[in-house]
Write a protein that holds these residues in place. Sequence first.
Motif, short mmCIF file in Angstrom:
data_model
loop_
_atom_site.label_atom_id
_atom_site.label_comp_id
_atom_site.label_asym_id
_atom_site.label_seq_id
_atom_site.Cartn_x
_atom_site.Cartn_y
_atom_site.Cartn_z
N ALA A 61 0.83 -1.21 0.00
CA ALA A 61 0.00 0.00 0.00
C ALA A 61 0.86 1.25 0.00
CB ALA A 61 -0.93 0.00 1.21
N LEU A 62 1.91 1.25 0.79
CA LEU A 62 2.79 2.42 0.86
C LEU A 62 3.54 2.61 -0.46
CD1 LEU A 62 4.11 1.94 4.50
CD2 LEU A 62 2.40 3.59 3.70
N SER A 63 3.98 1.52 -1.05
CA SER A 63 4.66 1.62 -2.35
C SER A 63 3.69 2.06 -3.43
CB SER A 63 5.27 0.26 -2.73
OG SER A 63 6.26 -0.12 -1.80
N GLY A 64 2.40 1.77 -3.24
CA GLY A 64 1.39 2.16 -4.21
C GLY A 64 0.97 3.61 -4.12
N GLY A 65 1.52 4.34 -3.15
CA GLY A 65 1.25 5.76 -3.08
C GLY A 65 0.60 6.26 -1.81
N ALA A 66 0.20 5.35 -0.91
CA ALA A 66 -0.41 5.79 0.34
C ALA A 66 0.54 6.72 1.09
CB ALA A 66 -0.76 4.59 1.21
N ALA A 67 -0.04 7.79 1.66
CA ALA A 67 0.79 8.73 2.42
C ALA A 67 1.30 8.11 3.70
CB ALA A 67 -0.02 9.99 2.72
N GLY A 68 0.53 7.17 4.23
CA GLY A 68 0.90 6.51 5.46
C GLY A 68 -0.17 5.51 5.84
N CYS A 69 -0.07 4.99 7.06
CA CYS A 69 -0.99 3.93 7.45
C CYS A 69 -1.26 3.96 8.95
CB CYS A 69 -0.41 2.57 7.08
SG CYS A 69 1.15 2.21 7.94
N LEU A 70 -2.35 3.31 9.32
CA LEU A 70 -2.56 2.91 10.71
C LEU A 70 -1.97 1.52 10.86
CD1 LEU A 70 -6.25 3.97 11.49
CD2 LEU A 70 -4.15 5.32 11.67
N THR A 71 -1.61 1.16 12.06
CA THR A 71 -1.09 -0.18 12.30
C THR A 71 -1.30 -0.58 13.76
OG1 THR A 71 0.88 -1.59 12.29
CG2 THR A 71 1.24 0.77 12.69
N ALA A 72 -1.68 -1.84 13.94
CA ALA A 72 -1.78 -2.39 15.29
C ALA A 72 -0.55 -3.26 15.58
CB ALA A 72 -3.05 -3.21 15.44
N ARG A 73 0.42 -3.21 14.70
CA ARG A 73 1.65 -4.00 14.86
C ARG A 73 2.86 -3.05 14.77
NH1 ARG A 73 -2.22 -7.01 15.06
NH2 ARG A 73 -2.76 -8.74 13.65
N GLU A 74 3.80 -3.21 15.66
CA GLU A 74 5.04 -2.45 15.52
C GLU A 74 5.85 -3.06 14.39
OE1 GLU A 74 7.43 -1.03 18.58
OE2 GLU A 74 5.84 -0.98 20.10
N GLN A 75 6.52 -2.22 13.61
CA GLN A 75 7.29 -2.67 12.46
C GLN A 75 8.77 -2.78 12.83
OE1 GLN A 75 5.25 -3.24 9.62
NE2 GLN A 75 3.76 -2.81 11.23
N THR A 76 9.50 -3.58 12.05
CA THR A 76 10.94 -3.70 12.31
C THR A 76 11.69 -2.46 11.84
OG1 THR A 76 11.15 -4.88 10.20
CG2 THR A 76 10.90 -6.22 12.20
N ASP A 77 11.16 -1.81 10.80
CA ASP A 77 11.75 -0.54 10.34
C ASP A 77 10.66 0.28 9.68
OD1 ASP A 77 12.22 -0.89 7.10
OD2 ASP A 77 12.33 -2.80 8.19
N TYR A 78 10.94 1.58 9.55
CA TYR A 78 9.93 2.51 9.05
C TYR A 78 10.49 3.34 7.90
CZ TYR A 78 7.87 1.29 13.54
OH TYR A 78 7.35 0.60 14.60
N ARG A 79 9.71 3.43 6.85
CA ARG A 79 10.11 4.28 5.73
C ARG A 79 10.12 5.74 6.18
NH1 ARG A 79 7.47 2.60 0.00
NH2 ARG A 79 8.03 4.81 -0.28
N PRO A 80 11.17 6.49 5.89
CA PRO A 80 11.24 7.87 6.37
C PRO A 80 10.26 8.81 5.67
CG PRO A 80 13.10 7.37 4.94
CD PRO A 80 12.40 6.07 5.18
N ASP A 81 9.74 8.38 4.50
CA ASP A 81 8.85 9.26 3.74
C ASP A 81 7.37 8.94 3.96
OD1 ASP A 81 9.22 6.78 2.50
OD2 ASP A 81 8.71 7.57 0.52
N LYS A 82 7.10 8.01 4.88
CA LYS A 82 5.72 7.62 5.16
C LYS A 82 5.45 7.68 6.66
CE LYS A 82 5.13 6.32 0.80
NZ LYS A 82 4.20 6.96 -0.15
#
Length: 464
Positions: A61-82
């Motif tokens: 979704a993020l690669s498809g153009g989403a500005a960002g997301c909600l999440t109930a899971r912590e991620q291992t790393d985060y894109r700096p542009d999202k």
Amino acid sequence: MEQITLSQLIEAVHGTLLGNYDKFDTPISQVSTDSRTVQPGELFIPLVGERFDGHTYLDKALSGGAAGCLTAREQTDYRPDKFYVQVADTELALRDLAVWYKNRFSIPFIGVTGSVGKTTAKDMIASVLSVKYKVLKTEGNFNNNIGMPLTLLRLTKEHQACVLEMGMDQFGEIDYLAGAVQPDIGVITNIGDAHIERLGSRENIFKAKCEMLPHIKKDGLLVLNGDDAMLSTLRGKTPVPTVFCGEGEGMDYCAKLTGGDGISHIVCQLTTPKMNREVKIPALGEHMIYPTLIAAAVGEHLGLTPDEIEDGLTQFVPTRMRMNVLRRADQITILDDTYNANPQSMRAAISVLAGGPRSWKAAVLGDMLELGPFAPALHTGVGEFLGAVGVNCVIAVGEMARYIADGAERSGVPEVYYCQDKFEAKKVLEQVVRPDSAFLFKASRGMKLEELTEYLMKLTREEK
């Protein structure tokens, strides 16, 4: 959707911003729960179900153009542009966002529920209100805990009224939906057997529908079908002003069927506190007086004149596969009512078929789902009704439809065909189709009986 910012999103969903992203004024133009259709600038909300987890598709979704997301899971790393906003539950966060967003609009909200006819009532109300107002309404099957919040998030500053359909199949769902909306006007069309498998009895269905009542605004209005045996018991017991609609005596809004052509419209005498006139409704069946009355009641409450209400009623267009009348050559009529079915709506549709002008009438009926242990008797009852109203032919399709065929045979229907599947039913249609005939197609949504409607369309020619 009117644009909001990341800062407002965090406030609305009580979320926590993860990673190092710090552009709190990032604009959000829309919300999506489907990574396949996400558009640039949208917020992606990954939902979690029994057999899927939308978090799997965050990167897509993020690669498809989403500005960002909600999440109930912590991620291992985060894109700096999202941006990533953490919440406890993404589905509840979607509701919270919709409530926060909805509260920015000072317009009337109308909530519609009921066992039968809620989609038609919603469409009829929207048709009437659209004469005067810019209306947002529920589309398709967006009447649940996901679809309704997404509908609310489609509101823009142009909208002047919002009509929301509220579905349910268990306790708590209407409470969840109506609690989010806090409707100015609540509507209950009737109490039937739909979803009785989960709720166990009509009494429980009645209780579940009435979960709407405490959420209607105190200065609002409740509109009820006064001919319904259970809803009529609410007279004098509701927490807000209430009007009753129906054919019976003592109704605030009353209609009597006075005519129709059996092909395109009915005519009814409509009597309300502000109007008394004959109105032509572009729909079939005596049961259509109820959405007509409900729409008139809502319209009058919101300040429409009798002429405006009549204009809206005459411009009504049903949702696809909701008793759509398809005219074919050789005086063949197809009644496509395949969107859904339960025992009450089956009888109403069969009555429309039986009351039509064609000399030979066939009902192509499939299983009614979610009826549990009541299913055999309820399907048999539909079959017996076919004989009572004089239908010439029945094509029953599906496992439980065997009981429709049994009831039809016992009640004297001349031609009864039982088909295990749609493939067999297509062969029967090839045999029975004839000039000056009418075919009704109806079943629960899961049966996808519209495939048979489409097949009969191929077997017949367009009307010139």
